[in-house]
Write an enzyme that holds these catalytic residues in place. Sequence first.
Site, short mmCIF file in Angstrom:
data_model
loop_
_atom_site.label_atom_id
_atom_site.label_comp_id
_atom_site.label_asym_id
_atom_site.label_seq_id
_atom_site.Cartn_x
_atom_site.Cartn_y
_atom_site.Cartn_z
N PRO A 111 -40.74 -13.53 8.04
CA PRO A 111 -39.61 -13.91 8.87
C PRO A 111 -39.53 -13.30 10.30
O PRO A 111 -39.75 -12.18 10.38
CB PRO A 111 -38.48 -14.11 8.39
CG PRO A 111 -38.64 -13.00 7.37
CD PRO A 111 -39.90 -12.71 7.02
N HIS A 112 -39.56 -14.31 11.26
CA HIS A 112 -39.82 -13.55 12.68
C HIS A 112 -39.28 -14.60 13.65
O HIS A 112 -38.90 -15.62 13.49
CB HIS A 112 -41.43 -13.40 13.16
CG HIS A 112 -42.09 -14.77 12.97
ND1 HIS A 112 -42.49 -15.18 11.95
CD2 HIS A 112 -42.27 -15.60 13.92
CE1 HIS A 112 -43.32 -16.42 12.10
NE2 HIS A 112 -43.22 -16.55 13.33
#
Length: 147
Positions: A65-66
């Site tokens: 996730p980013h």
Amino acid sequence: MNIAELLRPENVLVDLDASSKPQLLQQLAERAARATGLDQAAVFNGLSHRETLGSTGIGQGIAIPHSAPAGLATPFALLARTTRPVEFDAVDDRPVDLVFLLLSPADRTSHLKALSVVSRQLRSAGVTERLRRARTAAEMYAAMTGE
């Protein structure tokens, strides 16, 4: 750029207990906000928004996730292993137990470079197996950084 430039030993979490993707993202956002001084809701909303564009579950039980939250001056990374796999809508439909959170400044080039470094390392031979076998955060850090 290498993993050790992104990830600090104190940002490795062993046996994170989450029962759903939103709960996992919330826990990661909380930890990231404490470490960076960013607003927790802003971090969570950025991660959640990114997930609406497509899952960051890259397969083989791994998610990256980013987002690029406003106000972040330097990249921030957090590595976590969950106590049990979490449904994450990954590309291979497998639940996730290894999560590498990446927050980057708005500079798109450095964000893509950091994502590339993380993805390449997680696909390196034996890294995920060592991460899953690790008993401590220090062992996970060593497995991820190659130290």
